[in-house]
Write a protein that holds these residues in place. Structure first.
Motif, PDB file in Angstrom:
ATOM      1  N   SER A  71       0.838  -1.199   0.000  1.00  0.00           N
ATOM      2  CA  SER A  71       0.000   0.000   0.000  1.00  0.00           C
ATOM      3  C   SER A  71       0.872   1.247   0.000  1.00  0.00           C
ATOM      4  CB  SER A  71      -0.921   0.002   1.222  1.00  0.00           C
ATOM      5  OG  SER A  71      -1.584   1.231   1.345  1.00  0.00           O
ATOM      6  N   GLU A  72       0.645   2.074  -0.976  1.00  0.00           N
ATOM      7  CA  GLU A  72       1.420   3.312  -1.054  1.00  0.00           C
ATOM      8  C   GLU A  72       1.063   4.239   0.107  1.00  0.00           C
ATOM      9  OE1 GLU A  72       2.418   6.816  -4.344  1.00  0.00           O
ATOM     10  OE2 GLU A  72       1.197   5.075  -4.912  1.00  0.00           O
ATOM     11  N   SER A  73      -0.221   4.304   0.464  1.00  0.00           N
ATOM     12  CA  SER A  73      -0.624   5.200   1.543  1.00  0.00           C
ATOM     13  C   SER A  73      -0.117   4.726   2.897  1.00  0.00           C
ATOM     14  CB  SER A  73      -2.156   5.324   1.575  1.00  0.00           C
ATOM     15  OG  SER A  73      -2.748   4.048   1.793  1.00  0.00           O
TER      16      SER A  73
ATOM     17  N   LEU B 176       4.577   0.326   0.054  1.00  0.00           N
ATOM     18  CA  LEU B 176       4.835   0.251  -1.386  1.00  0.00           C
ATOM     19  C   LEU B 176       5.710   1.414  -1.809  1.00  0.00           C
ATOM     20  CD1 LEU B 176       4.299  -0.737  -4.321  1.00  0.00           C
ATOM     21  CD2 LEU B 176       2.277   0.741  -4.325  1.00  0.00           C
ATOM     22  N   THR B 177       6.801   1.094  -2.476  1.00  0.00           N
ATOM     23  CA  THR B 177       7.670   2.109  -3.072  1.00  0.00           C
ATOM     24  C   THR B 177       7.407   2.116  -4.571  1.00  0.00           C
ATOM     25  OG1 THR B 177       9.351   1.689  -1.386  1.00  0.00           O
ATOM     26  CG2 THR B 177      10.047   2.878  -3.375  1.00  0.00           C
ATOM     27  N   PRO B 178       6.711   3.130  -5.117  1.00  0.00           N
ATOM     28  CA  PRO B 178       6.330   3.112  -6.536  1.00  0.00           C
ATOM     29  C   PRO B 178       7.513   2.955  -7.485  1.00  0.00           C
ATOM     30  CG  PRO B 178       5.108   4.813  -5.377  1.00  0.00           C
ATOM     31  CD  PRO B 178       6.129   4.299  -4.418  1.00  0.00           C
TER      32      PRO B 178
ATOM     33  N   TYR C  22       8.342  -6.449  -8.785  1.00  0.00           N
ATOM     34  CA  TYR C  22       8.497  -5.523  -7.667  1.00  0.00           C
ATOM     35  C   TYR C  22       9.752  -5.911  -6.906  1.00  0.00           C
ATOM     36  CZ  TYR C  22       7.581  -2.651  -3.581  1.00  0.00           C
ATOM     37  OH  TYR C  22       7.691  -1.719  -2.586  1.00  0.00           O
TER      38      TYR C  22
ATOM     39  N   SER D 202      -1.996   1.355  -5.179  1.00  0.00           N
ATOM     40  CA  SER D 202      -1.102   2.454  -5.541  1.00  0.00           C
ATOM     41  C   SER D 202      -1.920   3.680  -5.908  1.00  0.00           C
ATOM     42  CB  SER D 202      -0.207   2.042  -6.713  1.00  0.00           C
ATOM     43  OG  SER D 202       0.551   3.133  -7.169  1.00  0.00           O
TER      44      SER D 202
ATOM     45  N   SER E 294      -0.716   6.718  -6.656  1.00  0.00           N
ATOM     46  CA  SER E 294      -0.110   7.514  -7.722  1.00  0.00           C
ATOM     47  C   SER E 294      -0.406   6.958  -9.107  1.00  0.00           C
ATOM     48  CB  SER E 294       1.407   7.611  -7.520  1.00  0.00           C
ATOM     49  OG  SER E 294       1.988   6.325  -7.518  1.00  0.00           O
TER      50      SER E 294
END
Length: 784
Positions: free
Chosen positions: A192-194, A198-200, A596, A625, A627
């Protein structure tokens, strides 16, 4: 990071961590349903033995979590590392394969398929056959069913278990001497980016395959129309030409297995041995039993494989001899996991009368037919024949993902069928085959179990020997004949060595052996199935409408091909496979693929950039994600772990993922289409009606054919008779003979040679029909 190696030189597992060559690749590669591999370079210091082939190797992280267990696959390759004080110094490149390596060296015995099992029970059978001890199992979650699984001799053990796991949408792992099989998605890792997990920049993802909303699936050759064809004997003719070519059983499936009981022990890849009293041995006479504990079902020799009760079967126990103690069942089929009398579908009950052994047929747990008394010192063949016009008794299962339950299943249904048995005993003393004595010949009386376990010996207290056993599968062909002013008798199909009367040749001819030539006026009835390529086509109206952009574009996106695993044996299987693929292919989220990168993902504490736990193929990445606007569940296919000899250890995880439509998972496909496939012009909108597999011809005279369909038609429907197959329509047409609203009807005869095809229909507009015809072919003279 710690690497240990046991060279089996009496020193045990030795720590080789200090021998790792810094700067050289140290990689563990995990791939879905494949053996894990490990590669590294070592420079053993003085006092450490150079690793050898077959050495046991383990790799663990700083917390002791095992990352790899396996064996050195080949002699480590020396590589020049430089010059030392005593001359050139060589490092050793070590390549290791997971615990499967020992199993993959074992031959796979040619045995029959495993029918009607769960993934876990089938894997347990494969492991038991391997003869490798010390491997435990964790299979409690592998509950998905599989209709039929054939372990192929041409594949290694790991390739076979991989095919099994994939067919059930499972992931297998053999690590630290434990075999596990778990449904794909049993473990989920949140990305999870939030949430900061998670590193986009470490994510590469793309949709790599176009969706499809109109699916055509091709499968194997399948039995099609149910044919009953009539001939009349003239006292000399032994060869009768069938009107259509009968369906042929693939040669690879004909001989299920045979065992001559040679060697010192029973073949552990074929047999399960329950012998608490050590009554069973192998002798010069073959499988020999002397004794038993008096309880039927306690001293049993049975097969690992199950036998599907469809089509034709011949089960033989040869060179059988009897001694003094006779109480048990020989050459038996058992259902429901029971080897008791009540669990015996069919077999020969052995008893004693006046000091002689007696044999009586057992049918569905009860004695049927007549009794045969054996002669002391004689040898016998106990032969059990089975026939059903339905070849497939359980449909293949096709699994897809489901966001709620985890998976959906298409297929797996059990199919009812009628069946007939013939029990016969043949004296073969001194190699001279006598005339077989038929103890029972007739119908089973209901639908037999879809599959059974075969047990050639089930002793309460037996004194006997069996020289060999053979289980042979035949096409669904059946022959009866009625002499003038006589009653119908069953004509046994097979070879002369099997005491048969006739054979149905692959060229489409019925051949009687000279001793069984039909007499003048004898009416011969041959039942067989025609052949066609299995195929099905389904479409998603909702997806087609959505893709059409409100009618501005063509919305259909077609895919046509063949499903290779699990192989569809019938059009019904193709229908289930097509619907399963359609459930995957219309979703844009089903075609994601990419990679990933994470670090130290094996650390349970969740190091910076890790996923919080070790990750294996078959796990799911729950991606969110913000973004990129992507929210998807992604199936892990591979994990490459690059290790560094540092303190603390650093492990780079490169995770490859692909969802089902992007890369086939549980349903393997090929874009090729067989040349003989007739592809449907339109997608199916409803499943066909039931076949008239129980239709019978009650009489044939010079003026009429009396038919009993055996079922009640749907309300407003009936039975349609035509002169051509695959031309059933609501209109009359030139080949329409009649329509009947009742199951019993008469077809008038107009010629000596006639063909009629019959299907059931309903009241729909247009009507739905049976999938296949029941055909009646008559080659009989008209009345004068």
């Amino acid at each position: 990071m710690k690497i240990t190696i046991d060279n089996y030189d009496g020193k045990g597992a030795v720590d080789y961590t200090s021998s790792l060559v810094s700067g050289r690749p140290f990689r563990i590669l995990r791939r879905l349903n494949q053996p894990v591999t490990c590669e590294c370079t070592l420079l053993p210091p003085s006092g450490l033995t150079a690793p050898v082939r077959n050495a046991r190797i383990t790799v663990a992280d700083d917390q002791g979590l095992l990352l790899f267990t396996g064996y050195v696959a080949a002699e480590p390759a020396p590589e020049l590392a430089g010059e030392g004080t005593t001359g050139p110094v060589c490092s050793l490149f070590v390549s290791a394969i997971g615990d499967e390596m020992l199993l993959d060296r074992q031959p796979i015995a040619p045995t029959g398929p495993i029918v009607g099992a769960t993934a876990g029970s089938a894997a347990q059978v494969m492991l038991a056959r391997s003869e490798i001890l010390g491997i435990t199992t964790a299979l409690s979650l592998a509950t998905m069913g599989i209709a039929e699984f054939q372990a192929l001799s041409s594949r290694t053990w790991s390739e076979n278990v991989a095919a099994l796991a994939a067919a059930c949408r499972n992931a297998y792992l053999l690590q630290n001497s434990t075999l596990s099989l778990n449904p794909v998605g049993t473990v989920t890792h949140a990305l999870s980016e939030s949430a900061g997990t998670l590193t986009p920049a470490n994510l590469q993802i793309a949709t790599i395959k176009a969706l499809a909303n109109d699916i055509t699936v091709c499968g194997e050759e399948e039995p099609a129309a149910f044919v009953t064809e009539f001939f009349q004997g003239d006292g000399t003719t032994v060869l009768f030409e069938l009107t259509e070519d009968p369906w042929k059983l693939p040669s690879s499936k004909a001989k299920t297995f045979t065992d001559n009981f040679q060697g010192s022990i029973l073949n552990p890849q074929l047999w399960i041995v329950d012998d608490p009293g050590s009554a069973v041995t192998l002798t010069a006479n073959g499988l020999t039993c002397i004794g038993g504990n008096g309880v039927l079902g306690n001293t049993v020799i049975s097969t690992f494989s199950t036998v599907e009760m469809g089509g034709g079967l011949i089960l033989e126990a040869n060179s059988v001899q009897f001694g003094a103690q006779t109480s048990g069942i020989l050459n038996g089929l058992y259902f429901g996991g029971e080897t008791s009398l009540t669990g015996c579908l069919a077999g020969f009950q052995i008893g004693q009368s006046g000091g002689a052994a007696t044999l009586a047929p057992i049918l569905n747990g009860a004695v049927a037919g007549s009794t045969f008394t054996a002669v002391a010192g004689h040898m016998y063949t106990l032969r059990l024949r089975f026939y059903s016009n339905e070849v497939q008794r359980i449909l293949q299962s096709y699994y897809t993902t489901d966001p709620v339950s985890g998976f959906d299943r298409f297929g797996g249904d059990l199919l009812p069928a009628t069946g007939s048995f013939v029990f016969e005993v043949q004296d073969t003393t001194n190699g001279v085959a006598g005339t077989p004595v038929v103890l029972y010949a007739g119908p089973f009386g209901g639908s037999p179990s879809p599959w059974c376990v075969y047990a050639p010996l089930n002793a309460a207290t037996l004194d006997c020997s069996i020289g060999s056993v053979t289980v042979e599968r035949l096409p669904p062909n059946w022959v009866t004949s009625t002499p003038p002013n006589g009653t119908a008798v069953i004509r046994r199909i097979g070879t002369t060595a099997q005491g048969a009367d006739c054979t149905v040749e692959s060229t489409g001819k019925l051949r009687f052996y000279p001793a069984s030539t039909p007499q003048a006026g004898e009416v011969i009835a041959v039942s067989y199935r025609t052949s066609r390529r299995s195929v099905a086509r389904f479409a998603s109206a909702a997806s087609i409408a959505a893709e059409s952009q409100n009618g501005k574009l063509p919305g259909t996106a077609a895919w046509t091909g063949t499903v290779t695993n699990p192989p569809p044996r019938s059009s019904a299987d193709c229908e289930n496979a097509a619907q399963a693929l359609l459930a995957l292919s219309t979703s844009r989220a089903a075609a994601w693929a990419g990679t990933y990168t994470a670090w130290n993902s094996e650390q349970q504490s969740g190091a910076p950039g890790s996923l919080g736990s070790d990750i294996w193929p078959g796990d799911v990445l729950a991606l969110a994600s913000t973004s990129t606007g992507i929210t998807a569940n992604l199936v892990v296919r591979s994990v490459a772990i690059d290790l560094s000899a540092s303190v603390p250890a650093l492990a780079k995880y490169t995770i490859g993922f692909a969802n089902d439509w992007a890369d086939a998972l549980s349903i393997a496909t090929s874009a090729t289409v067989p040349a003989d496939a007739w592809l449907p012009l339109q997608p199916e909108t409803a499943l066909p009606l039931a076949n008239l597999d129980g239709l019978t011809v009650t009489s044939v005279t010079g003026s009429q054919i009396q038919i009993s369909a055996g079922v009640t038609p749907p309300t407003g429907g009936g039975f349609e008779v035509r002169r051509a197959d695959y031309s059933f329509t609501p209109g009359p047409g030139p080949d329409l003979v009649l329509r009947s609203p009742v199951p019993s009807f008469t077809i008038p005869r107009a010629a000596a040679m006639e063909r009629y095809y019959i299907r059931m229909y309903d009241a729909s507009t247009p009507p739905h029909y049976s999938r296949f015809s029941s055909a009646v072919f008559v080659n009989l003279p008209l009345s004068s």
